[in-house]
Scaffold this active site. Structure first.
Site, PDB file in Angstrom:
ATOM      1  CG  ASP A   1     -30.223 -25.823  66.195  1.00 13.40           C
ATOM      2  OD1 ASP A   1     -30.752 -25.038  65.385  1.00 13.40           O
ATOM      3  OD2 ASP A   1     -29.596 -25.456  67.199  1.00 13.40           O
TER       4      ASP A   1
ATOM      5  CG  ASP B   1     -22.110 -18.300  65.072  1.00 13.34           C
ATOM      6  OD1 ASP B   1     -23.151 -17.620  65.093  1.00 13.34           O
ATOM      7  OD2 ASP B   1     -21.910 -19.229  64.269  1.00 13.34           O
TER       8      ASP B   1
END
Length: 239
Positions: A8, A129
């Site tokens: 990330d 998500d």
């Protein structure tokens, strides 16, 4: 089941967030390309990349860091974050990303997602998500009233390569994945489902594997912290 080690990216560095909070970022490697090489040398088949800044800004921000990663590895990489139009999709695929992940677009412009899947077959995934089963978008900053399963089913006939399902409340928290919700989603659709969020032990990975319906798992913090031994994990998922 494929293991996807996560890198990330925030401000050009490899970080992990806690439950999606940018203010709760821990830097694990200031050289993300070196981190990607370590994953490849360990035997990983894929790399999972997220442009965290891009997810909030709505356009690519960590392009330079992603470029160095792509130059450093020979295995395929999938990328999410800040990909909101066909031009950006095509640009990333041209640069060497194997699969783009569209999250916000799946909610705000599903027709564009369908067009992208037709234009780039096998190279478009959707990122679902959720907090408590409800979809969140724009870097998890905006919540909707859409359920994960309903949105996933809307793309059944679209040619989507994979669904990356993230339980936001589990992400980076080292509390285990939402196994029940992930398995339920995988059984509800024919699109391959990749689990994300909370995968923090070898036991988590084997439980996901043993459902026999989940195609892959993404983990980051547990690898960086040493809670999961990468060699043991890859061996377990091959068996």
């Amino acid at each position: 089941m494929i293991l996807y080690p996560a890198i990330d990216l925030k401000d050009g560095e490899a970080v992990r967030l806690l439950r999606g909070e940018m203010s709760a970022a821990t830097v694990f490697n200031a050289d993300p390309a070196a981190q990607a090489r370590l994953f490849e040398r360990a035997g990983c088949e894929w790399i999972h990349l997220v442009d965290l800044n891009g997810a909030f800004e709505g356009y690519p921000v960590n392009a330079a860091a992603i470029g160095t990663i792509l130059e450093a590895i020979s295995i395929p990489a999938q990328l999410g974050g800040g990909i909101r139009d066909l031009g950006t999709i095509e640009s990333w695929l041209d640069r060497g990303i194997e699969r783009v992940i569209l999250g916000t677009l799946a909610v705000e412009d599903p027709d564009l997602v369908r067009e992208a899947a037709r234009t780039f077959p096998g190279q478009v995934a959707i990122g679902l998500d959720a907090r408590k089963g409800q979809i969140a978008t724009r870097g998890w900053a905006e919540e909707t009233d859409l359920t994960v399963t309903d949105l996933a089913k809307a793309f059944e006939d679209a040619g989507i390569a994979a669904i990356i399902y993230t339980d936001i409340d589990r992400d980076g928290a080292m509390e285990g994945p939402n196994l029940t919700a992930t398995e339920t989603l995988a059984k509800a659709v024919s699109i391959p489902v990749i689990a994300s969020g909370g995968v923090s032990s070898l036991d988590d990975l084997t439980r996901l594997r043993d459902t026999n319906v989940i195609a892959g798992a993404i983990t980051g913090r547990a690898l960086y912290d040493g809670a999961i031994d990468l060699k043991d994990a890859l061996s377990a998922l091959e068996s």
